[in-house]
Design an enzyme around this catalytic site. Structure first.
Site, PDB file in Angstrom:
ATOM      1  N   ALA A  57       0.815  -1.212   0.000  1.00 31.05           N
ATOM      2  CA  ALA A  57       0.000   0.000   0.000  1.00 31.05           C
ATOM      3  C   ALA A  57       0.853   1.269   0.000  1.00 31.05           C
ATOM      4  O   ALA A  57       0.469   2.277  -0.601  1.00 31.05           O
ATOM      5  CB  ALA A  57      -0.942   0.002   1.204  1.00 31.05           C
ATOM      6  N   ILE A  83      -3.784  -3.923   7.432  1.00 27.39           N
ATOM      7  CA  ILE A  83      -4.395  -4.553   8.598  1.00 27.39           C
ATOM      8  C   ILE A  83      -3.582  -4.199   9.844  1.00 27.39           C
ATOM      9  O   ILE A  83      -2.349  -4.293   9.831  1.00 27.39           O
ATOM     10  CB  ILE A  83      -4.466  -6.085   8.428  1.00 27.39           C
ATOM     11  CG1 ILE A  83      -5.274  -6.435   7.161  1.00 27.39           C
ATOM     12  CG2 ILE A  83      -5.093  -6.739   9.659  1.00 27.39           C
ATOM     13  CD1 ILE A  83      -5.265  -7.904   6.800  1.00 27.39           C
ATOM     14  N   GLY A  86       0.691  -5.449  15.620  1.00 29.40           N
ATOM     15  CA  GLY A  86       1.030  -5.248  17.019  1.00 29.40           C
ATOM     16  C   GLY A  86       1.607  -3.884  17.330  1.00 29.40           C
ATOM     17  O   GLY A  86       1.786  -3.533  18.496  1.00 29.40           O
ATOM     18  N   THR A  87       1.913  -3.103  16.298  1.00 28.79           N
ATOM     19  CA  THR A  87       2.454  -1.750  16.495  1.00 28.79           C
ATOM     20  C   THR A  87       1.574  -0.756  15.757  1.00 28.79           C
ATOM     21  O   THR A  87       0.584  -1.123  15.142  1.00 28.79           O
ATOM     22  CB  THR A  87       3.893  -1.648  15.944  1.00 28.79           C
ATOM     23  OG1 THR A  87       3.845  -1.760  14.519  1.00 28.79           O
ATOM     24  CG2 THR A  87       4.783  -2.747  16.519  1.00 28.79           C
ATOM     25  N   HIS A  89       2.486   0.810  13.102  1.00 28.97           N
ATOM     26  CA  HIS A  89       3.004   0.891  11.727  1.00 28.97           C
ATOM     27  C   HIS A  89       1.876   1.046  10.705  1.00 28.97           C
ATOM     28  O   HIS A  89       1.986   1.821   9.756  1.00 28.97           O
ATOM     29  CB  HIS A  89       3.842  -0.358  11.419  1.00 28.97           C
ATOM     30  CG  HIS A  89       4.343  -0.435  10.019  1.00 28.97           C
ATOM     31  ND1 HIS A  89       5.369   0.367   9.559  1.00 28.97           N
ATOM     32  CD2 HIS A  89       3.971  -1.205   8.977  1.00 28.97           C
ATOM     33  CE1 HIS A  89       5.601   0.088   8.291  1.00 28.97           C
ATOM     34  NE2 HIS A  89       4.768  -0.863   7.913  1.00 28.97           N
ATOM     35  N   HIS A 114     -10.397   5.534  -4.180  1.00 31.44           N
ATOM     36  CA  HIS A 114      -9.678   4.963  -3.041  1.00 31.44           C
ATOM     37  C   HIS A 114     -10.340   3.650  -2.628  1.00 31.44           C
ATOM     38  O   HIS A 114     -11.396   3.649  -2.013  1.00 31.44           O
ATOM     39  CB  HIS A 114      -9.709   5.965  -1.886  1.00 31.44           C
ATOM     40  CG  HIS A 114      -8.819   5.614  -0.750  1.00 31.44           C
ATOM     41  ND1 HIS A 114      -9.086   4.586   0.106  1.00 31.44           N
ATOM     42  CD2 HIS A 114      -7.662   6.170  -0.329  1.00 31.44           C
ATOM     43  CE1 HIS A 114      -8.131   4.517   1.020  1.00 31.44           C
ATOM     44  NE2 HIS A 114      -7.251   5.475   0.773  1.00 31.44           N
ATOM     45  N   ARG A 128     -15.073  -7.025   3.827  1.00 33.59           N
ATOM     46  CA  ARG A 128     -15.118  -5.888   2.907  1.00 33.59           C
ATOM     47  C   ARG A 128     -14.627  -6.248   1.495  1.00 33.59           C
ATOM     48  O   ARG A 128     -14.658  -5.427   0.596  1.00 33.59           O
ATOM     49  CB  ARG A 128     -14.293  -4.728   3.477  1.00 33.59           C
ATOM     50  CG  ARG A 128     -14.988  -4.084   4.664  1.00 33.59           C
ATOM     51  CD  ARG A 128     -14.046  -3.301   5.550  1.00 33.59           C
ATOM     52  NE  ARG A 128     -14.753  -2.664   6.645  1.00 33.59           N
ATOM     53  CZ  ARG A 128     -15.198  -3.292   7.738  1.00 33.59           C
ATOM     54  NH1 ARG A 128     -15.020  -4.590   7.875  1.00 33.59           N
ATOM     55  NH2 ARG A 128     -15.833  -2.631   8.698  1.00 33.59           N
TER      56      ARG A 128
END
Length: 156
Positions: A57, A83, A86-87, A89, A114, A128
């Site tokens: 992305a 998606i 754990g951070t 980012h 988009h 989705r």
């Protein structure tokens, strides 16, 4: 009062680029299928649809900008999936992707739809990409169709 709006019609000479990330390919492939199907159902010939793949992305904006600069598409559909991990980012990737896509559209004047999912879980992404929440790739393609028609009307 005069009203101007785009219509969901695929003109035979309109060209569409689906610029799609390979990261999270299981989801993105469904978005591509949904977008291409929506375009075909509205009269866009198969040969007028081009799929361009990028690593993820974060790379979408550069490819979108290049496609728009070349004039090879009347509209671009940006497709990807970010998606939560754990951070934080994912927040940076999603924000820069969205900002870059919008900037490419504004600089070039080429409509960019988009279709990049930003979700918390894989389950939300699956929903989705063609199950409970419809197919966001198809929805983005319909937006691109409408914008092509609107841009042509505004040229007159």
């Amino acid at each position: 009062m005069q009203k101007t709006e785009g219509h969901l019609i695929g003109l035979p000479d309109s060209r569409f680029a689906l610029v799609a990330a390979r990261f999270n390919d299981m989801i993105v492939e469904r978005l591509i299928e949904g977008a291409a199907d929506a375009l075909r159902r509205h009269g866009v010939p198969e040969e007028q649809i081009e799929v361009i793949r990028v690593p993820g992305a974060f790379e979408l904006p550069l490819a979108v900008q290049r496609v728009a600069d070349t004039g090879r598409a009347d509209a671009i559909v940006a497709l990807g999936t970010v998606i939560r991990g754990g951070t934080d980012h994912h927040q940076h990737v999603a924000a820069e992707c969205t900002k870059g896509i919008a900037q490419a559209m504004m600089v070039t004047g080429v409509p960019v739809a988009h279709g990049v999912l930003t979700v918390d879980t894989l389950e939300q992404a699956i929903e989705r990409a063609g199950t409970k929440a419809g197919n966001k790739g198809a929805e983005a393609a319909l937006s691109a169709l409408e914008m092509v028609d609107l841009m042509r009307q505004l040229e007159l």
